[in-house]
Design a protein around this motif. Structure first.
Motif, PDB file in Angstrom:
ATOM      1  N   ARG A 141       2.979  -3.882   8.067  1.00  0.00           N
ATOM      2  CA  ARG A 141       1.687  -3.584   8.674  1.00  0.00           C
ATOM      3  C   ARG A 141       1.652  -4.033  10.138  1.00  0.00           C
ATOM      4  O   ARG A 141       1.085  -3.366  10.999  1.00  0.00           O
ATOM      5  N   GLY A 200      -4.306   7.168   6.765  1.00  0.00           N
ATOM      6  CA  GLY A 200      -3.975   6.345   5.604  1.00  0.00           C
ATOM      7  C   GLY A 200      -3.426   4.988   5.990  1.00  0.00           C
ATOM      8  O   GLY A 200      -3.784   3.962   5.398  1.00  0.00           O
ATOM      9  N   TYR A 201      -2.556   4.972   7.015  1.00  0.00           N
ATOM     10  CA  TYR A 201      -2.026   3.689   7.472  1.00  0.00           C
ATOM     11  C   TYR A 201      -3.160   2.790   7.968  1.00  0.00           C
ATOM     12  O   TYR A 201      -3.186   1.593   7.696  1.00  0.00           O
ATOM     13  N   ARG A 256       4.902   5.165   2.275  1.00  0.00           N
ATOM     14  CA  ARG A 256       4.368   6.525   2.277  1.00  0.00           C
ATOM     15  C   ARG A 256       5.313   7.443   1.529  1.00  0.00           C
ATOM     16  O   ARG A 256       6.535   7.306   1.620  1.00  0.00           O
ATOM     17  N   VAL A 258       0.622   5.315   0.820  1.00  0.00           N
ATOM     18  CA  VAL A 258      -0.180   6.371   1.434  1.00  0.00           C
ATOM     19  C   VAL A 258       0.427   7.722   1.068  1.00  0.00           C
ATOM     20  O   VAL A 258       1.633   7.936   1.236  1.00  0.00           O
ATOM     21  N   LEU A 315      -3.504   5.147  -1.639  1.00  0.00           N
ATOM     22  CA  LEU A 315      -4.480   5.911  -0.874  1.00  0.00           C
ATOM     23  C   LEU A 315      -4.027   7.361  -0.801  1.00  0.00           C
ATOM     24  O   LEU A 315      -2.949   7.652  -0.261  1.00  0.00           O
ATOM     25  N   ILE A 338       3.323  -1.188   4.203  1.00  0.00           N
ATOM     26  CA  ILE A 338       2.749   0.153   4.056  1.00  0.00           C
ATOM     27  C   ILE A 338       3.877   1.110   3.710  1.00  0.00           C
ATOM     28  O   ILE A 338       4.856   1.232   4.457  1.00  0.00           O
ATOM     29  N   GLU A 372      -2.166  -0.883  -3.952  1.00  0.00           N
ATOM     30  CA  GLU A 372      -3.200   0.130  -3.721  1.00  0.00           C
ATOM     31  C   GLU A 372      -2.527   1.452  -3.381  1.00  0.00           C
ATOM     32  O   GLU A 372      -1.455   1.477  -2.766  1.00  0.00           O
ATOM     33  N   SER A 432       0.851  -1.191   0.000  1.00  0.00           N
ATOM     34  CA  SER A 432       0.000   0.000   0.000  1.00  0.00           C
ATOM     35  C   SER A 432       0.882   1.235   0.000  1.00  0.00           C
ATOM     36  O   SER A 432       1.920   1.262   0.669  1.00  0.00           O
ATOM     37  N   SER A 479      -5.273   1.369   5.047  1.00  0.00           N
ATOM     38  CA  SER A 479      -4.579   0.538   4.062  1.00  0.00           C
ATOM     39  C   SER A 479      -4.815  -0.939   4.355  1.00  0.00           C
ATOM     40  O   SER A 479      -5.173  -1.329   5.473  1.00  0.00           O
ATOM     41  N   THR A 480      -4.588  -1.759   3.345  1.00  0.00           N
ATOM     42  CA  THR A 480      -4.784  -3.205   3.485  1.00  0.00           C
ATOM     43  C   THR A 480      -3.505  -3.996   3.243  1.00  0.00           C
ATOM     44  O   THR A 480      -3.509  -5.225   3.339  1.00  0.00           O
TER      45      THR A 480
END
Length: 595
Positions: A142, A84-85, A95, A20, A48, A93, A46, A18, A88-89
């Motif tokens: 995560r 955002g964290y 950024r 962010v 975000l 993660i 993804e 993810s 997220s999925t």
């Protein structure tokens, strides 16, 4: 943009990533950022975009690139990043800021870093030294975020990258990868530097789960600083009203107390008329001092370093009572040169230099960022943020005052020695340092305000007699590099390292002062540098040092030498202070008078 596979029965063959991106009214920068994301050879699963009440086309740009838009009502980077964290999925993660441009292979490199070292909980790229997280390039597991997200340390009063750094550092292992370069686009950087940063650029103390700093309950620690001027806050665009007396306190350097026979003789010479015949005793004293112990390091010689400080000061504001004709006295310049030969030789012996294998701008910038990031010297800023008391805060300001009250002056000597892009980059940085032409916004004036807020004398050179030799040596190195055209590479490298190791420590300094209840007038200098030096480090690394290496490849060695010298000497200043406090002693040659 690729989306995560959410099928409950499908076995994952790779980690979900993810990305962010916190933002506010940044549609132009966001478009550049998302373009660089889409160009990744291994894109995130993804994206975000966490938006705080944007009025421009931010949301439309995000959706056009297939990003998921998450709305965050609270103002500031950290609340947006934390939201955002949470939303997220991904297993990993990542950024970046909205004005960042990701280089090719950035996501893949993040994954490689985690796969290479399974114990790593977070990875960061080059920023401001050490392994503290830097928002332009951050990635974490995560599981690590879920472990630290609910934590709260009411005493830390830190936020954003700092807060997350400390928490993740306790929870696991933060790794540094100098190749994770994700710097902001130059246009976005320069808009920050000149006061047009949007509200998302502000970093308020009200963090996700860390309370905002509060003054002491009885008000005893909150010392209102003297309001001589109202200074522009570059993050809000507020106007500034300059104090007409700004910069007039202490025009000349006060005559210091001698620290040995050479400085004693020099002060006697400067007290008289500019007469070449009076220099002979000084020349003899210098020759004797330099020949006394060939194994001794001139970098730690109190007497000779104070002598150099006074000789250099003739080129700045001058020494009180000294005939101004001494500045260009051939005889006095000859004496200074003999000390400088030994000083430079000592520095070149003691400074370790690793030269890059390329002289192109990006290669030089990467090398300097990596050099700064690898520096493991003692951190005065972290001590201030976590443990320093009021007496130590006052000593920090006294130690810094010898340079900060003439901040940027030594590096400005390089302006006429450069040409083209490097010169333009240096002028751009120095314009900010000098407040964009407004006296009350000069960084030296902001520092004076911090001194007043702590009950200190803000006049020029007021604490010269109290600072240890490490401070004199660090400032003298800047002056020597700046005053010699042949050392223009060294002064450029010095400035690059200085800027690269300033922004995050400035935030820590400001937090430390707030921790003890000090007000905005006292912290404004440090708060200004959080944003300004995040801009300057990029310009200094690429447009200044990088372009100078390209245009004058013969200066590459000296650029790296200057940067390494900066890190070594500033580390010695910090080390001396921390060691003194560890022994329960003052970091100064004599304790400060009570406020």
């Amino acid at each position: 943009m690729a989306q995560p596979d959410t099928g409950g029965t499908v076995r994952r063959t790779r980690p979900i990533v993810s990305l962010v991106i916190p933002t506010h009214d940044d549609d132009v920068a966001l478009r550049r950022c998302l373009t660089s994301v889409a160009a990744q050879d291994r894109p995130p699963d993804e994206v975000l975009v966490v938006d705080h009440a944007s009025h421009d086309g931010t949301n439309a740009v995000a959706r056009a690139f297939g990003a998921r838009v998450v709305h965050e009502p609270r103002e500031g980077t950290w609340p947006a990043a934390a939201t955002g964290y949470d939303c997220s999925t991904g297993d990993i993660i990542t950024r970046c800021d909205a004005d960042a441009v990701l280089p090719g292979g950035w996501v893949r490199r993040v994954l490689d870093a985690f796969e290479t070292e399974p114990r790593t909980t977070a990875v960061t790229g080059p920023g401001r030294g050490g392994v503290d997280l830097f928002g332009f390039a951050v990635a974490m597991r995560r599981s690590a975020w879920l472990e630290v997200r609910g934590g709260s340390d009411a005493q830390a009063e830190l936020y954003d990258d700092d807060d997350l750094s400390f928490r993740l550092g306790v929870a696991g292992r933060i790794s540094h990868d100098a190749g994770l370069q994700a710097g902001p686009a130059v246009g976005a950087l320069r808009s920050r530097a000149h006061g047009t940063t949007t509200t998302m650029g502000r970093r308020p103390a009200a963090a996700h789960s860390t309370p905002a700093p509060q003054p002491a309950a009885n008000g005893s620690r909150a010392r209102p600083g003297r309001r001589d001027m109202t200074v522009n806050d570059t993050t809000t665009g507020d106007t500034a009203t300059d104090d007409p007396t700004s910069g007039t306190r202490g025009v000349h350097l006060p005559v210091p107390r001698a620290r040995g026979p050479v400085s004693t003789t020099l002060l006697q010479v400067l007290a008289g008329p500019a007469d070449s015949t009076s220099v002979s005793p000084l020349r003899d004293a210098v020759e004797q001092a330099l020949g006394a112990d060939p194994t001794a390091s001139l970098c730690r010689d109190e007497d000779l370093q104070l002598t150099l400080t006074c000789l250099y000061e003739l080129h700045y504001r001058g020494v009180e009572g000294a005939d101004e004709r001494w500045e260009w006295s051939p005889e006095l310049l000859g004496v200074r040169a003999s000390i400088e030969v030994a000083f430079e030789a000592a520095l070149r012996r003691e400074v370790e230099v690793s030269v890059p294998d390329t002289s192109d701008a990006e290669g030089m910038a990467r090398h300097l960022f990596a050099l700064a990031a690898a520096d493991d010297g003692p951190s005065l800023a972290k001590h201030v943020a976590r443990r320093a008391d009021d007496d130590q805060l006052r000593e920090v300001l006294a130690l810094k005052s010898v340079y900060q009250l003439k901040e940027a002056d030594p590096h400005s000597w390089a302006i006429p020695r450069l040409a083209g892009a490097p010169k333009a980059a240096l002028v751009e940085i120095q314009t900010d340092e000098y407040g964009g032409g407004r006296a009350g916004r000069m960084h030296a004036e902001l520092f004076a305000g911090s001194m007043r807020g702590m009950g200190l004398d803000d006049s020029y050179g007021a604490y010269l007699d109290l600072v240890p030799v490490e401070v004199l040596t660090a400032v003298n190195a800047m002056s020597m590099f700046g005053l010699h055209r042949r050392l223009r590479g060294a002064i450029v490298g010095h400035l690059a390292a200085f800027e690269m190791t300033s922004s995050l420590p400035s935030r820590l300094y400001g937090n430390g002062f707030r921790r003890l209840g000090h007000d905005e007038d006292t912290t404004r200098y440090f708060d200004e540098h959080v944003e300004a030096d995040a801009v300057h480090e990029q310009i200094a690394g690429r447009d200044l040092a990088g372009r100078l290496a390209e245009t004058e490849p013969g200066l590459v060695d000296d650029i790296v030498f200057g940067a390494a010298a900066c890190l070594l000497l500033e580390g010695r200043v910090a080390g001396q202070a921390l060691e003194s406090w560890g022994r329960g002693e003052s970091a100064l040659r004599a304790p400060l008078a009570a406020a």
